[in-house]
Each structure stands twice: as structure tokens, then as C-alpha cells.
Design an enzyme around this catalytic site. Sequence first.
Site, PDB file in Angstrom:
ATOM      1  N   HIS A 141       0.811  -1.228   0.000  1.00 47.27           N
ATOM      2  CA  HIS A 141       0.000   0.000   0.000  1.00 47.27           C
ATOM      3  C   HIS A 141       0.839   1.270   0.000  1.00 47.27           C
ATOM      4  O   HIS A 141       0.357   2.340   0.357  1.00 47.27           O
ATOM      5  CB  HIS A 141      -0.952  -0.010   1.202  1.00 47.27           C
ATOM      6  CG  HIS A 141      -1.921  -1.152   1.184  1.00 47.27           C
ATOM      7  ND1 HIS A 141      -2.296  -1.857   2.307  1.00 47.27           N
ATOM      8  CD2 HIS A 141      -2.557  -1.741   0.137  1.00 47.27           C
ATOM      9  CE1 HIS A 141      -3.138  -2.814   1.962  1.00 47.27           C
ATOM     10  NE2 HIS A 141      -3.306  -2.775   0.658  1.00 47.27           N
ATOM     11  N   GLY A 240       0.228 -10.498  12.038  1.00 50.95           N
ATOM     12  CA  GLY A 240      -0.355  -9.224  12.456  1.00 50.95           C
ATOM     13  C   GLY A 240      -1.364  -8.641  11.493  1.00 50.95           C
ATOM     14  O   GLY A 240      -1.399  -7.442  11.290  1.00 50.95           O
TER      15      GLY A 240
END
Length: 292
Positions: A141, A240
Site C-alpha cells: 500500500h 499481524g
Amino acid sequence: HSVSRTPPNLAFVPACLPPDPVEVEELQRFVSNSKRLFVMTGAGISTESGIPDYRSEGVGLYTRTDRRPMQHTEFVRSASARQRYWARNFVGWPQFSSHQPNTAHLVLRDWEKLGKLHWLVTQNVDALHTKAGSQRLTELHGCTHRVFCLACGDQILRSELQEHFEALNPTWKAEAFGVAPDGDVFLTDEQVHNFQVPACRKCGGILKPDVTFFGDTVSQEKVNFVHQRLAESDSMLVAGSSMQVYSGYRFALAAREKQLPIAVLNIGPTRLDHFTSLKLNSRCGELLPLIV
């Protein structure tokens, strides 16, 4: 492993039990059996560095506030949305940019050096894997440490832009109300009102952080590149991330299709729980260093 000496910052980490010795053994077996491990990380690897996430139960931004992240179309279309975004980002930047990698980032860096980790893809935009020294890395991203012009594509460092902000707003001051996940802070509309936003120095165009905002898509070129790295790998570890965002989830689906073993290390449920080989409910920084 060379391990960070700073104790973890657990303010934004959901409560969980210490690693179960049986689970440690299972993850050890999983990693030992992997020759070319493909790792995907999410916000849950950076919470121990003091960066809040969006979705964690009880401590994530969505459960603590009614704030929602910037939408791509809003940023592109609205000058006032950009003013609000950059004012918050300007106030939050000194703290956000000073965050350091934690033990989990360093362990993954070490796995790469040992030739165990084939490729690392992060959904985070905080540059912590880069700071840790990971090189076989794709920032899915993008990264808040880079800024580019929507018109001419010129890139500058976010730290450089901070200096332009300071020059344009010498007397502007704002007290922040809490920190958000992507480096901005909460400010009132009144505080934002007089904040001046610089344009691109080359063409006068709109400056945007080099990140994929919500509602935007990851470039096909980057997606294809990550699929190629996955095709070269023999197993996948998710660390995570609840994998709620499709841009990351698609690679887990591809791994399942290739029948690769998939392990997930995340506090709380994930979108992969029904098809993973192994699901571990521990802190990344607590469990990963136990793996040899």
C-alpha cells in the site's frame, strides 16, 4: 537474533495470553519445513512499536472512535479534504516518523539474511520493515515517507515536505486530540481552517502521500509482481493482519489455490481462519523471536 532492546509499547496491542509452548513448537515446525517462506504483515506487527491499528478489539481506531480513514476520491476531489488531511499529518509527522522497528521486524530481517524468508509483503505504510533492514520487500500500500504529484509524478521525501509546510505556516499551531494509525492526528475543523498546503514545485499539481487510500486500488504491475514472488515460494506466513482488506487477502486465496501451507499469527480472528494450516493467537514480537 539481534533483538531490539526497547521494550514493546503495548498501549495499542489487544490483550492476549503468552505463547503456548505447543504453538511455539508447531510454528517452529512450520518454519523449519519452509525453504522459501512468503510473509505478509499487517498493522498488528507495528502496534508493538506504538502505532495504533484500525480493527483490533478494544484498542483499534474503529472501536475507540467514530473516525474513518481518508477516502481516495475525497482526497482527489476536495481541496478542503486535502487541507484537513495535510494539517493533521503535519502535526502527527514528527512522532509518526520517529517510530522504530520492534523485535518482530528485526526477526523477519534476520530470516531474510539467513535465506529462510523468500519475500516479505507488508500492508503497512510506516516504513518500519525498511528501517529494520529488510530488502526483499514489497510495500503493498505504499509508504507515508514518500510524496508524489498527481499531475507530473514528481516524487519528494515526506521529511522534505515537512520543511515546506513549516515555511508556509510559520505561526500556525495546533494541539492534537489523539493519534490515528497512518500518522495523522485528530484536529477540529476550526484548527485546520488557516493551514496552507503547498503545491508541486515542478508543475503546481496536487501532492499526495505515496499510499493507497481506502477506495483506491493497488497497481496491476505491483499485484503481478507479488503473485510472481508467491509462485516461487513454498509456504505463507501472515503476521499481524486480520486480512479484511481484499488487496492482501487475494494472495492468501492464491496460496490456498496452490495448496501452500499457510500459518497465521494474529491476536483475534482473521478472514483465513477456516483454511489455514496453523492459527496462533499471540503477539508477533513475543512469538517470532522464539523461532530458530
